[in-house]
Scaffold this active site. Structure first.
Site, short mmCIF file in Angstrom:
data_model
loop_
_atom_site.label_atom_id
_atom_site.label_comp_id
_atom_site.label_asym_id
_atom_site.label_seq_id
_atom_site.Cartn_x
_atom_site.Cartn_y
_atom_site.Cartn_z
N THR A 246 -35.16 27.78 1.41
CA THR A 246 -36.57 27.39 1.48
C THR A 246 -36.57 25.88 1.40
O THR A 246 -35.58 25.29 0.98
CB THR A 246 -37.33 27.99 0.26
OG1 THR A 246 -37.57 29.38 0.49
CG2 THR A 246 -38.67 27.34 0.00
N GLY B 53 -42.47 36.68 0.37
CA GLY B 53 -41.86 36.21 -0.88
C GLY B 53 -42.83 35.36 -1.68
O GLY B 53 -44.05 35.44 -1.52
N GLY C 16 -35.76 30.56 -4.32
CA GLY C 16 -34.91 31.57 -4.93
C GLY C 16 -35.35 32.95 -4.51
O GLY C 16 -36.11 33.09 -3.54
N GLY D 282 -37.48 35.60 -4.09
CA GLY D 282 -38.93 35.56 -4.23
C GLY D 282 -39.55 36.66 -5.07
O GLY D 282 -40.54 36.43 -5.77
N1 ASP Z 1 -38.19 32.13 -2.11
C1 ASP Z 1 -37.94 32.47 -0.75
C2 ASP Z 1 -38.37 33.89 -0.51
O1 ASP Z 1 -38.12 34.74 -1.33
C3 ASP Z 1 -36.52 32.32 -0.34
C4 ASP Z 1 -35.78 31.18 -0.96
O2 ASP Z 1 -36.36 30.31 -1.58
O3 ASP Z 1 -34.56 31.12 -0.82
O4 ASP Z 1 -38.94 34.15 0.52
#
Ligand code: ASP
Length: 303
Positions: free
Chosen positions: A169, A199, A221, A223
């Protein structure tokens, strides 16, 4: 005092995968984006403009899972999510599941500024984008060889260097000279996502939050955990009601609460005093920060 911190995703790479070339490429891209945002702040621009500019640059860079370079869903399409929040008045905008919007963060900002709503999804969000004069791009605009390969591996049931490699992200938080805070986050979500999965990134309070009385936060992270722990707002609440500084609050949520639940990832956060925190409980988090006291840092893995 002005300050900006950005991230390019948590756990998108491990020490085993990092070559001197990729180390250099990630750092250069992060430094370019943090400098672009910092320059806006340096000439008296708003934190809102600074986070928009920084996130837009990261969306346009195929290295990151947002905009061009975003991961593919199970159906082989890119479905993009983004959100933005203005700490002055708690105005916010978000889009989810958009497929033809080059810079989802710009559309999220327009939702905030040009519509009476906070979140627009899928076809409706695309319709709003068209009405506002955004030129649509084909979904293939976002595709890179790497993401296609990752999806192919996933669909064949092969392992891709840990589940974290499937995420990523981008995000930014900033404080401007007028004391205004802002946060922005943009993502392609998780590789192989199905059923319209959304997410934390476009969810205000989970992946993004900013309020002038406490701090601005952008998360990255897994989500599902970030939504359940309402990460960005939880950090803000610890600052607001417990009087913790932003580093203590961010550590408490990311390194303790989230880690206890098994939620992997991290945040970038900036407080009203311009102090920056960038904790993560994953192996790495691509990140960079600058402030008007002369700070300039980039980081990929744990120091
Ligand atoms: N947080 C994002 C999601 O879950 C993915 C990420 O931040 O790596 O869609």
């Amino acid at each position: 005092m002005h300050a900006i911190a950005i991230h390019g995703g948590a756990g998108t790479l491990s020490s085993a995968q990092l070559t001197p070339e990729s180390d250099h490429a990630y750092r250069a891209a992060l430094e370019g984006a943090v400098r672009a945002g910092f320059e806006v702040l340096g000439r008296g621009g708003s934190s809102l403009d600074a986070v928009t500019v920084a996130v837009q640059m990261l969306e346009d860079d195929p290295l990151f899972n947002a905009g061009r370079g975003a991961v593919l869903s199970a159906s082989g399409l890119h479905e993009l999510d983004a959100s933005i929040m203005d700490g002055r008045d708690l105005r916010a905008g978000a889009v989810t599941g958009v497929r033809h919007v080059r810079n989802p963060i710009v559309l999220a900002r327009w939702v905030m500024e040009r519509s009476p709503h906070v979140m627009l999804a899928g076809d409706g969000a695309e319709e709003f984008a068209l009405e506002q004069g955004l030129e649509p791009v084909p979904n293939s605009h976002f595709t890179t060889e790497r993401r296609q390969r990752e999806l192919d591996l996933l669909l064949r049931g092969e392992k891709i260097a840990g589940a974290e490699a499937l995420m990523g992200t981008v995000g930014a938080v900033a404080l401007d000279e007028r004391g205004n805070l802002a946060a922005a986050t943009s993502t392609g979500g998780m590789t192989g996502k199905k059923w319209g999965r959304v997410g934390d990134s476009p969810v205000i309070g989970a992946g993004t939050y900013a309020a002038n009385d406490c701090c601005a936060v952008s998360a990255t992270g897994h989500g599902e955990w970030f939504i359940r722990a309402v990460v960005a707002h939880e950090i803000a609440s610890l600052v607001r009601y417990r009087g913790l500084d932003v580093a203590q609050a961010a550590d408490q949520v990311v390194l303790r609460q989230l880690a206890r639940m098994g939620g992997s990832g991290g945040v970038v956060a900036v407080g009203r005093d311009g102090r920056i925190a960038m904790p993560f409980n994953s192996e790495g988090m691509l990140r960079a920060a600058m402030d008007s006291r002369g700070l300039l840092v980039t980081g990929l893995l744990k120091d």
